[in-house]
Scaffold this active site. Structure first.
Site, PDB file in Angstrom:
ATOM      1  N   ASP A 159       0.843  -1.201   0.000  1.00 49.20           N
ATOM      2  CA  ASP A 159       0.000   0.000   0.000  1.00 49.20           C
ATOM      3  C   ASP A 159       0.880   1.253   0.000  1.00 49.20           C
ATOM      4  O   ASP A 159       1.965   1.251   0.577  1.00 49.20           O
ATOM      5  CB  ASP A 159      -0.885   0.010   1.259  1.00 49.20           C
ATOM      6  CG  ASP A 159      -2.197   0.736   1.038  1.00 49.20           C
ATOM      7  OD1 ASP A 159      -3.240   0.069   1.022  1.00 49.20           O
ATOM      8  OD2 ASP A 159      -2.165   1.971   0.871  1.00 49.20           O
ATOM      9  N   VAL A 166       1.907   0.984  -6.600  1.00 47.98           N
ATOM     10  CA  VAL A 166       1.755  -0.011  -7.676  1.00 47.98           C
ATOM     11  C   VAL A 166       2.074   0.539  -9.069  1.00 47.98           C
ATOM     12  O   VAL A 166       2.177  -0.247 -10.017  1.00 47.98           O
ATOM     13  CB  VAL A 166       0.338  -0.646  -7.737  1.00 47.98           C
ATOM     14  CG1 VAL A 166       0.112  -1.620  -6.611  1.00 47.98           C
ATOM     15  CG2 VAL A 166      -0.742   0.404  -7.842  1.00 47.98           C
ATOM     16  N   LYS A 192      -3.409   6.370 -13.620  1.00 44.72           N
ATOM     17  CA  LYS A 192      -2.105   5.677 -13.642  1.00 44.72           C
ATOM     18  C   LYS A 192      -2.117   4.473 -12.705  1.00 44.72           C
ATOM     19  O   LYS A 192      -1.571   3.417 -13.009  1.00 44.72           O
ATOM     20  CB  LYS A 192      -0.999   6.634 -13.170  1.00 44.72           C
ATOM     21  CG  LYS A 192      -0.465   7.562 -14.222  1.00 44.72           C
ATOM     22  CD  LYS A 192       0.750   8.281 -13.655  1.00 44.72           C
ATOM     23  CE  LYS A 192       1.335   9.252 -14.628  1.00 44.72           C
ATOM     24  NZ  LYS A 192       2.372  10.096 -14.017  1.00 44.72           N
ATOM     25  N   LYS A 231       2.530 -13.080 -14.276  1.00 42.24           N
ATOM     26  CA  LYS A 231       3.066 -13.841 -15.409  1.00 42.24           C
ATOM     27  C   LYS A 231       4.394 -14.498 -15.026  1.00 42.24           C
ATOM     28  O   LYS A 231       4.606 -15.688 -15.250  1.00 42.24           O
ATOM     29  CB  LYS A 231       3.267 -12.871 -16.582  1.00 42.24           C
ATOM     30  CG  LYS A 231       3.780 -13.502 -17.844  1.00 42.24           C
ATOM     31  CD  LYS A 231       3.957 -12.452 -18.929  1.00 42.24           C
ATOM     32  CE  LYS A 231       4.782 -13.031 -20.066  1.00 42.24           C
ATOM     33  NZ  LYS A 231       5.224 -11.973 -20.988  1.00 42.24           N
ATOM     34  N   ARG A 232       5.253 -13.695 -14.404  1.00 46.63           N
ATOM     35  CA  ARG A 232       6.578 -14.192 -14.027  1.00 46.63           C
ATOM     36  C   ARG A 232       6.503 -15.337 -13.013  1.00 46.63           C
ATOM     37  O   ARG A 232       7.266 -16.297 -13.071  1.00 46.63           O
ATOM     38  CB  ARG A 232       7.321 -13.016 -13.405  1.00 46.63           C
ATOM     39  CG  ARG A 232       8.786 -13.154 -13.377  1.00 46.63           C
ATOM     40  CD  ARG A 232       9.362 -11.768 -13.176  1.00 46.63           C
ATOM     41  NE  ARG A 232      10.659 -11.860 -12.554  1.00 46.63           N
ATOM     42  CZ  ARG A 232      11.558 -10.892 -12.644  1.00 46.63           C
ATOM     43  NH1 ARG A 232      11.274  -9.786 -13.300  1.00 46.63           N
ATOM     44  NH2 ARG A 232      12.722 -11.034 -12.061  1.00 46.63           N
ATOM     45  N   TYR A 255     -11.525   7.211 -12.995  1.00 46.57           N
ATOM     46  CA  TYR A 255     -11.780   5.969 -12.250  1.00 46.57           C
ATOM     47  C   TYR A 255     -12.442   4.929 -13.157  1.00 46.57           C
ATOM     48  O   TYR A 255     -11.932   3.814 -13.313  1.00 46.57           O
ATOM     49  CB  TYR A 255     -12.674   6.275 -11.058  1.00 46.57           C
ATOM     50  CG  TYR A 255     -12.972   5.092 -10.169  1.00 46.57           C
ATOM     51  CD1 TYR A 255     -12.004   4.586  -9.309  1.00 46.57           C
ATOM     52  CD2 TYR A 255     -14.222   4.479 -10.181  1.00 46.57           C
ATOM     53  CE1 TYR A 255     -12.278   3.513  -8.471  1.00 46.57           C
ATOM     54  CE2 TYR A 255     -14.506   3.399  -9.349  1.00 46.57           C
ATOM     55  CZ  TYR A 255     -13.537   2.923  -8.497  1.00 46.57           C
ATOM     56  OH  TYR A 255     -13.812   1.853  -7.677  1.00 46.57           O
ATOM     57  N   LYS A 307     -10.554   1.634 -14.688  1.00 47.53           N
ATOM     58  CA  LYS A 307     -10.965   0.271 -14.337  1.00 47.53           C
ATOM     59  C   LYS A 307     -11.342  -0.527 -15.591  1.00 47.53           C
ATOM     60  O   LYS A 307     -11.153  -1.746 -15.647  1.00 47.53           O
ATOM     61  CB  LYS A 307     -12.154   0.326 -13.379  1.00 47.53           C
ATOM     62  CG  LYS A 307     -11.787   0.814 -11.978  1.00 47.53           C
ATOM     63  CD  LYS A 307     -11.094  -0.284 -11.187  1.00 47.53           C
ATOM     64  CE  LYS A 307     -10.865   0.139  -9.742  1.00 47.53           C
ATOM     65  NZ  LYS A 307     -10.245  -0.922  -8.936  1.00 47.53           N
ATOM     66  N   TYR A 323      -3.746 -10.104 -21.223  1.00 44.96           N
ATOM     67  CA  TYR A 323      -2.665 -10.924 -20.645  1.00 44.96           C
ATOM     68  C   TYR A 323      -3.106 -12.387 -20.571  1.00 44.96           C
ATOM     69  O   TYR A 323      -2.300 -13.301 -20.712  1.00 44.96           O
ATOM     70  CB  TYR A 323      -2.284 -10.418 -19.249  1.00 44.96           C
ATOM     71  CG  TYR A 323      -1.179  -9.387 -19.259  1.00 44.96           C
ATOM     72  CD1 TYR A 323      -1.422  -8.071 -19.626  1.00 44.96           C
ATOM     73  CD2 TYR A 323       0.132  -9.730 -18.897  1.00 44.96           C
ATOM     74  CE1 TYR A 323      -0.419  -7.121 -19.633  1.00 44.96           C
ATOM     75  CE2 TYR A 323       1.145  -8.775 -18.898  1.00 44.96           C
ATOM     76  CZ  TYR A 323       0.862  -7.482 -19.266  1.00 44.96           C
ATOM     77  OH  TYR A 323       1.873  -6.550 -19.271  1.00 44.96           O
ATOM     78  N   THR A 332     -19.921  -0.944  -1.519  1.00 42.42           N
ATOM     79  CA  THR A 332     -19.644  -1.755  -0.342  1.00 42.42           C
ATOM     80  C   THR A 332     -19.420  -0.838   0.859  1.00 42.42           C
ATOM     81  O   THR A 332     -18.859   0.244   0.709  1.00 42.42           O
ATOM     82  CB  THR A 332     -18.399  -2.618  -0.600  1.00 42.42           C
ATOM     83  OG1 THR A 332     -18.631  -3.393  -1.787  1.00 42.42           O
ATOM     84  CG2 THR A 332     -18.098  -3.553   0.549  1.00 42.42           C
TER      85      THR A 332
HETATM   86  P1  NAD Z   1      -9.720   2.352  -0.194  1.00 45.72           P
HETATM   87  O1  NAD Z   1      -9.437   3.707  -0.739  1.00 45.72           O
HETATM   88  O2  NAD Z   1     -10.003   2.209   1.256  1.00 45.72           O
HETATM   89  O3  NAD Z   1      -8.562   1.338  -0.549  1.00 45.72           O
HETATM   90  C1  NAD Z   1      -7.671   1.501  -1.607  1.00 45.72           C
HETATM   91  C2  NAD Z   1      -6.275   1.242  -1.077  1.00 45.72           C
HETATM   92  O4  NAD Z   1      -5.347   1.340  -2.163  1.00 45.72           O
HETATM   93  C3  NAD Z   1      -5.850   2.253  -0.029  1.00 45.72           C
HETATM   94  O5  NAD Z   1      -5.264   1.589   1.061  1.00 45.72           O
HETATM   95  C4  NAD Z   1      -4.845   3.117  -0.758  1.00 45.72           C
HETATM   96  O6  NAD Z   1      -3.890   3.714   0.097  1.00 45.72           O
HETATM   97  C5  NAD Z   1      -4.247   2.137  -1.742  1.00 45.72           C
HETATM   98  N1  NAD Z   1      -3.679   2.765  -2.934  1.00 45.72           N
HETATM   99  C6  NAD Z   1      -4.205   3.741  -3.707  1.00 45.72           C
HETATM  100  N2  NAD Z   1      -3.391   4.045  -4.709  1.00 45.72           N
HETATM  101  C7  NAD Z   1      -2.298   3.251  -4.587  1.00 45.72           C
HETATM  102  C8  NAD Z   1      -1.092   3.106  -5.307  1.00 45.72           C
HETATM  103  N3  NAD Z   1      -0.824   3.853  -6.386  1.00 45.72           N
HETATM  104  N4  NAD Z   1      -0.181   2.195  -4.883  1.00 45.72           N
HETATM  105  C9  NAD Z   1      -0.433   1.441  -3.780  1.00 45.72           C
HETATM  106  N5  NAD Z   1      -1.553   1.535  -3.049  1.00 45.72           N
HETATM  107  C10 NAD Z   1      -2.475   2.434  -3.457  1.00 45.72           C
HETATM  108  O7  NAD Z   1     -10.950   1.794  -1.053  1.00 45.72           O
HETATM  109  P2  NAD Z   1     -11.739   0.421  -0.955  1.00 45.72           P
HETATM  110  O8  NAD Z   1     -13.162   0.781  -0.832  1.00 45.72           O
HETATM  111  O9  NAD Z   1     -11.133  -0.485   0.043  1.00 45.72           O
HETATM  112  O10 NAD Z   1     -11.518  -0.163  -2.413  1.00 45.72           O
HETATM  113  C11 NAD Z   1     -10.614  -1.221  -2.684  1.00 45.72           C
HETATM  114  C12 NAD Z   1     -10.752  -1.646  -4.144  1.00 45.72           C
HETATM  115  O11 NAD Z   1     -12.080  -2.083  -4.400  1.00 45.72           O
HETATM  116  C13 NAD Z   1     -10.467  -0.510  -5.138  1.00 45.72           C
HETATM  117  O12 NAD Z   1      -9.756  -1.030  -6.229  1.00 45.72           O
HETATM  118  C14 NAD Z   1     -11.848  -0.085  -5.572  1.00 45.72           C
HETATM  119  O13 NAD Z   1     -11.826   0.447  -6.857  1.00 45.72           O
HETATM  120  C15 NAD Z   1     -12.615  -1.382  -5.501  1.00 45.72           C
HETATM  121  N6  NAD Z   1     -14.050  -1.137  -5.330  1.00 45.72           N
HETATM  122  C16 NAD Z   1     -14.546  -0.651  -4.158  1.00 45.72           C
HETATM  123  C17 NAD Z   1     -15.900  -0.398  -4.027  1.00 45.72           C
HETATM  124  C18 NAD Z   1     -16.498   0.134  -2.754  1.00 45.72           C
HETATM  125  O14 NAD Z   1     -17.705   0.366  -2.701  1.00 45.72           O
HETATM  126  N7  NAD Z   1     -15.751   0.319  -1.693  1.00 45.72           N
HETATM  127  C19 NAD Z   1     -16.751  -0.618  -5.119  1.00 45.72           C
HETATM  128  C20 NAD Z   1     -16.212  -1.090  -6.302  1.00 45.72           C
HETATM  129  C21 NAD Z   1     -14.861  -1.363  -6.402  1.00 45.72           C
END
Ligand code: NAD
Ligand code: UDP
Length: 312
Positions: free
Chosen positions: A33, A59, A91, A105-106, A145, A149, A159, A175
């Site tokens: 994270d 990431v 990004k 993959k690796r 966003y 996605k 891939y 959620t």
């Molecule tokens: P969140 O913001 O609490 O969690 C995202 C996490 O990713 C955070 O801990 C953040 O610090 C980390 N992060 C962000 N950019 C980063 C980067 N460049 N490198 C490393 N870490 C990074 O949100 P969440 O609700 O826990 O969502 C988690 C995943 O689920 C996300 O991919 C989100 O798109 C997906 N999602 C969530 C919901 C929802 O309702 N919560 C709905 C659809 C999809």
């Protein structure tokens, strides 16, 4: 069998619940994270477990580790956060997907993408089945966003087709639950925090737009079933969400009632591109994962309200 599992976004809301569950199942878990929206506090209770490691990394940069499974969750999820630095958001989705797919993959690891109902945009089909291609504005304020996605899903499929990477895609619907960020601007956290402080409940638009809210434990169960219990050649995408559909006015009333709050409603402008309605068709998840949500809105809200009482 004990597996080495990488969870990107592992210190976030959903990621922290997933890490906890995977550790409870006896796996070795690496949470990666950059702490943009996540925090060490979210996983503080896991740190003492010798099979848990918290790694600060972004990431968008390549990352290598021995791993059997990757859950790719890194990406800010609330509009307030993902619009804060829109370029960084796209990004994160695109380069994050490329870097994690490269790692999968690796290492010949299985990799699951946390995609979203936002790939359906402001949907013209209701409820949304996986076959629906969506109705997304490519140039609006939600596009960083939504389109990020969508590209990530494309990368996963390419891939898989081209390099035989072992992928799974889940499309997550709204959620909620403990460890949501209190200031992330999402509707459930906003309403609960406002109600607990007896402040006005902010309804955007006239409050007749709908969403379907799933409790985080139901989601985690669905994600793990997708990763562990589906045939190798089944890649999804599969919707994971709760089909119970509510207007924002109904949600506000429920939150006021459950908190016993004195809050009144206040109406603010609807943000642009805000989808009018959203509800998952979960027939695919029922069939392929033998999964459906178990926790009703009221039960989940009570758990979430109890959590927010400890933080606000
Ligand atoms: P969140 O913001 O609490 O969690 C995202 C996490 O990713 C955070 O801990 C953040 O610090 C980390 N992060 C962000 N950019 C980063 C980067 N460049 N490198 C490393 N870490 C990074 O949100 P969440 O609700 O826990 O969502 C988690 C995943 O689920 C996300 O991919 C989100 O798109 C997906 N999602 C969530 C919901 C929802 O309702 N919560 C709905 C659809 C999809
Ligand atoms: N919303 C609202 N008041 C708030 C926050 C959000 O009425 O304080 C509305 C928002 O306009 C949207 C719905 O609630 O119609 C869900 O918003 P959220 O940001 O939680 O999720 P998303 O729009 O990404 O589904």
């Amino acid at each position: 069998m004990k597996k080495k599992i990488l969870v990107t976004g592992g210190a976030g809301f959903i990621g922290s619940h997933l890490c906890e569950r995977l550790l409870n199942e006896g796996h070795e878990v690496y949470a990666l994270d950059n702490f943009f929206t996540g925090s060490k506090e979210n996983v503080l209770h896991l740190i003492k477990n010798p099979y848990f490691e918290l790694i600060r990394h972004d990431v968008t940069m390549p990352f290598f580790i021995e791993t059997d499974e990757i859950y790719n969750l890194a990406c800010p999820a609330s509009p307030v956060h993902y619009q804060h630095n829109a370029i960084k958001t796209i990004k994160t989705s695109v380069m994050g997907a490329i870097n994690m797919l490269g790692l999968a993959k690796r290492k010949n690891a299985r990799i699951l993408q946390a995609s979203t109902s936002e790939v359906y945009g402001d949907p013209k089909i209701h409820p949304q089945p996986e076959e629906y291609w969506g109705h997304v504005n490519p140039i609006g304020i939600r596009s960083c966003y939504d389109e990020g996605k969508r590209v990530a899903e494309t990368l996963f499929m390419d891939y898989h087709r081209q390099n035989k990477v072992r992928i799974k895609i889940v499309r997550i619907f709204n959620t909620y639950g403990p460890r949501m960020h209190p200031n992330d601007g999402r509707v459930v956290s906003n309403f609960i925090v406002q109600a607990l402080q007896n402040k006005d409940i902010t309804i955007y638009g006239d409050g007749t737009q709908t969403r379907s809210f799933q409790y985080v434990d139901d989601l985690v169960e669905g994600m793990i079933r997708m990763m562990q219990n589906t045939p190798e050649n089944y890649v999804g995408p599969v919707n994971i969400g709760n089909p119970g559909e509510f207007t924002m006015l109904e949600l506000a009333e429920k939150v006021i009632q459950l908190t016993g709050s004195k809050s009144k409603l206040t109406f603010l402008p609807l943000p642009s591109d805000d989808p009018l309605q959203r509800k998952p068709d979960i027939s695919e998840a029922k069939k392929m994962l033998d999964w459906e949500p178990k926790i009703h809105l009221e039960e989940g809200l009570i758990k979430t309200i109890n959590y927010f009482k400890t933080v606000v």
